[in-house]
Design an enzyme around this catalytic site. Sequence first.
Site, PDB file in Angstrom:
ATOM      1  N   ASP A  32       8.105  -1.186   7.907  1.00  0.00           N
ATOM      2  CA  ASP A  32       8.726  -2.428   7.430  1.00  0.00           C
ATOM      3  C   ASP A  32       7.662  -3.508   7.207  1.00  0.00           C
ATOM      4  O   ASP A  32       6.593  -3.476   7.816  1.00  0.00           O
ATOM      5  CB  ASP A  32       9.747  -2.895   8.472  1.00  0.00           C
ATOM      6  CG  ASP A  32      10.810  -3.799   7.862  1.00  0.00           C
ATOM      7  OD1 ASP A  32      10.795  -4.011   6.632  1.00  0.00           O
ATOM      8  OD2 ASP A  32      11.652  -4.302   8.630  1.00  0.00           O
ATOM      9  N   ASN A  34       6.551  -4.659   3.991  1.00  0.00           N
ATOM     10  CA  ASN A  34       5.790  -4.637   2.728  1.00  0.00           C
ATOM     11  C   ASN A  34       6.035  -5.895   1.909  1.00  0.00           C
ATOM     12  O   ASN A  34       5.117  -6.473   1.325  1.00  0.00           O
ATOM     13  CB  ASN A  34       6.203  -3.437   1.862  1.00  0.00           C
ATOM     14  CG  ASN A  34       5.769  -2.120   2.461  1.00  0.00           C
ATOM     15  OD1 ASN A  34       4.944  -2.084   3.364  1.00  0.00           O
ATOM     16  ND2 ASN A  34       6.324  -1.037   1.951  1.00  0.00           N
ATOM     17  N   ARG A  45       6.766  -8.361  -4.627  1.00  0.00           N
ATOM     18  CA  ARG A  45       7.096  -7.430  -3.534  1.00  0.00           C
ATOM     19  C   ARG A  45       6.559  -6.020  -3.791  1.00  0.00           C
ATOM     20  O   ARG A  45       6.138  -5.329  -2.872  1.00  0.00           O
ATOM     21  CB  ARG A  45       8.613  -7.386  -3.355  1.00  0.00           C
ATOM     22  CG  ARG A  45       9.203  -8.659  -2.754  1.00  0.00           C
ATOM     23  CD  ARG A  45      10.725  -8.548  -2.661  1.00  0.00           C
ATOM     24  NE  ARG A  45      11.140  -7.387  -1.899  1.00  0.00           N
ATOM     25  CZ  ARG A  45      11.181  -7.349  -0.564  1.00  0.00           C
ATOM     26  NH1 ARG A  45      10.852  -8.397   0.134  1.00  0.00           N
ATOM     27  NH2 ARG A  45      11.570  -6.253   0.059  1.00  0.00           N
ATOM     28  N   HIS A  49       4.629  -2.740  -1.670  1.00  0.00           N
ATOM     29  CA  HIS A  49       4.957  -1.315  -1.611  1.00  0.00           C
ATOM     30  C   HIS A  49       3.755  -0.462  -2.043  1.00  0.00           C
ATOM     31  O   HIS A  49       3.537   0.632  -1.509  1.00  0.00           O
ATOM     32  CB  HIS A  49       6.180  -1.003  -2.473  1.00  0.00           C
ATOM     33  CG  HIS A  49       7.440  -1.653  -1.964  1.00  0.00           C
ATOM     34  ND1 HIS A  49       7.803  -1.631  -0.638  1.00  0.00           N
ATOM     35  CD2 HIS A  49       8.413  -2.364  -2.611  1.00  0.00           C
ATOM     36  CE1 HIS A  49       8.948  -2.285  -0.477  1.00  0.00           C
ATOM     37  NE2 HIS A  49       9.337  -2.737  -1.659  1.00  0.00           N
ATOM     38  N   SER A  77      15.720   4.515   2.618  1.00  0.00           N
ATOM     39  CA  SER A  77      16.974   4.841   3.303  1.00  0.00           C
ATOM     40  C   SER A  77      18.125   4.881   2.300  1.00  0.00           C
ATOM     41  O   SER A  77      18.021   4.330   1.188  1.00  0.00           O
ATOM     42  CB  SER A  77      17.267   3.809   4.394  1.00  0.00           C
ATOM     43  OG  SER A  77      17.737   2.612   3.809  1.00  0.00           O
ATOM     44  N   LEU A 143      -0.860  18.896  10.610  1.00  0.00           N
ATOM     45  CA  LEU A 143       0.228  17.953  10.891  1.00  0.00           C
ATOM     46  C   LEU A 143       1.387  18.132   9.900  1.00  0.00           C
ATOM     47  O   LEU A 143       1.154  18.358   8.708  1.00  0.00           O
ATOM     48  CB  LEU A 143      -0.308  16.512  10.799  1.00  0.00           C
ATOM     49  CG  LEU A 143       0.736  15.415  10.949  1.00  0.00           C
ATOM     50  CD1 LEU A 143       0.271  14.388  11.977  1.00  0.00           C
ATOM     51  CD2 LEU A 143       0.979  14.701   9.621  1.00  0.00           C
TER      52      LEU A 143
HETATM   53  C1  FPP Z   1      10.154  -1.844   3.914  1.00  0.00           C
HETATM   54  O1  FPP Z   1       9.495  -3.044   3.608  1.00  0.00           O
HETATM   55  C2  FPP Z   1       9.628  -0.770   3.121  1.00  0.00           C
HETATM   56  C3  FPP Z   1      10.353   0.033   2.290  1.00  0.00           C
HETATM   57  C4  FPP Z   1      11.804  -0.066   2.094  1.00  0.00           C
HETATM   58  C5  FPP Z   1       9.729   1.072   1.509  1.00  0.00           C
HETATM   59  C6  FPP Z   1       8.637   1.805   2.215  1.00  0.00           C
HETATM   60  C7  FPP Z   1       8.017   2.723   1.266  1.00  0.00           C
HETATM   61  C8  FPP Z   1       6.698   2.918   1.151  1.00  0.00           C
HETATM   62  C9  FPP Z   1       5.679   2.302   2.016  1.00  0.00           C
HETATM   63  C10 FPP Z   1       6.251   3.864   0.132  1.00  0.00           C
HETATM   64  C11 FPP Z   1       6.416   5.253   0.670  1.00  0.00           C
HETATM   65  C12 FPP Z   1       5.358   6.092   0.168  1.00  0.00           C
HETATM   66  C13 FPP Z   1       5.250   7.423   0.270  1.00  0.00           C
HETATM   67  C14 FPP Z   1       4.030   8.081  -0.238  1.00  0.00           C
HETATM   68  C15 FPP Z   1       6.297   8.266   0.870  1.00  0.00           C
HETATM   69  P1  FPP Z   1      10.380  -4.266   3.093  1.00  0.00           P
HETATM   70  O2  FPP Z   1      10.358  -4.259   1.619  1.00  0.00           O
HETATM   71  O3  FPP Z   1      11.738  -4.187   3.701  1.00  0.00           O
HETATM   72  O4  FPP Z   1       9.574  -5.484   3.662  1.00  0.00           O
HETATM   73  P2  FPP Z   1      10.187  -6.894   4.083  1.00  0.00           P
HETATM   74  O5  FPP Z   1      11.048  -6.647   5.305  1.00  0.00           O
HETATM   75  O6  FPP Z   1       8.966  -7.690   4.401  1.00  0.00           O
HETATM   76  O7  FPP Z   1      10.945  -7.418   2.908  1.00  0.00           O
END
Ligand code: FPP
Length: 249
Positions: A32, A34, A45, A49, A77, A143
């Site tokens: 969480d 990003n 945003r 990511h 999710s 892994l």
């Molecule tokens: C939450 O941050 C993050 C996500 C919903 C997406 C996470 C996905 C990745 C990091 C990419 C995955 C990559 C691979 C290779 C599988 P948020 O956007 O909810 O952050 P915030 O709470 O600060 O708004």
Amino acid sequence: MAIAGAQAQSTTNAIAEPRPATVPAHVGIIMDGNGRWANRRGLPRLAGHHAGTENVRRITIACADAGVEVLTIYAFSTENWRRPADEVVGLMRLLLQRIDREAAELHRNNVKIRHVGALEGVQPRLAERVRAAVDLTRSNTGLVLNVAFNYGGRQEIARAVQRLMAQGVRPEDVTEELIDRHLDTAGLPDLDLVIRTGGEMRLSNFLLWQAAYAEYYSTPICWPDFGREELYQAFAEFGRRVRRFGGLS
Ligand code: FPP
């Protein structure tokens, strides 16, 4: 299960930090923060990511170096579809652009990729690349990187029940072990440690069944800034926890 002083083989080059003394066998990460990481830098945003995707590789390799057996990451999710369409489209595009390259790099590091969640409802081109990444790394022995993508814990349990009913299993034959073997995570150990970056204190439908006795660790650090050092700090904290699994000692 914790592996004290794990001596697992390193899958990569020499590591900077000493290997942690206590290493959880199965680590789950709710990645969480990003969006906030990007906002603080005046970036869109999606830039968060992008940075978060880069960090997946770094942390996967740090886990492999430490001797972690399974790392489950919460990539998307079933509830994330509720985000604004441009963010969802951007995330899917990002995954599509990056998945082959990331899978090839992880393959070079002997990482075995698995997917948990549903590929129904995901755009067919991306679903095909997810299957290809799993196929490419199927025989690897390092892994296990378990990618929770279009994943929800409740939905996973419902899918397991559907599988049992489709097989005509009688109610009296339903056991915890049987359900366990019909989850998407079949064959993987239960979670030992759940790490959540970005400071929130909730599971958000992540591996509900498998986290029954997991230790929980939350850090305010946003996912793109969560590095090897922070990971090993979480392992050190895990090593200080006393796990009783409902018993007294
Ligand atoms: C939450 O941050 C993050 C996500 C919903 C997406 C996470 C996905 C990745 C990091 C990419 C995955 C990559 C691979 C290779 C599988 P948020 O956007 O909810 O952050 P915030 O709470 O600060 O708004």
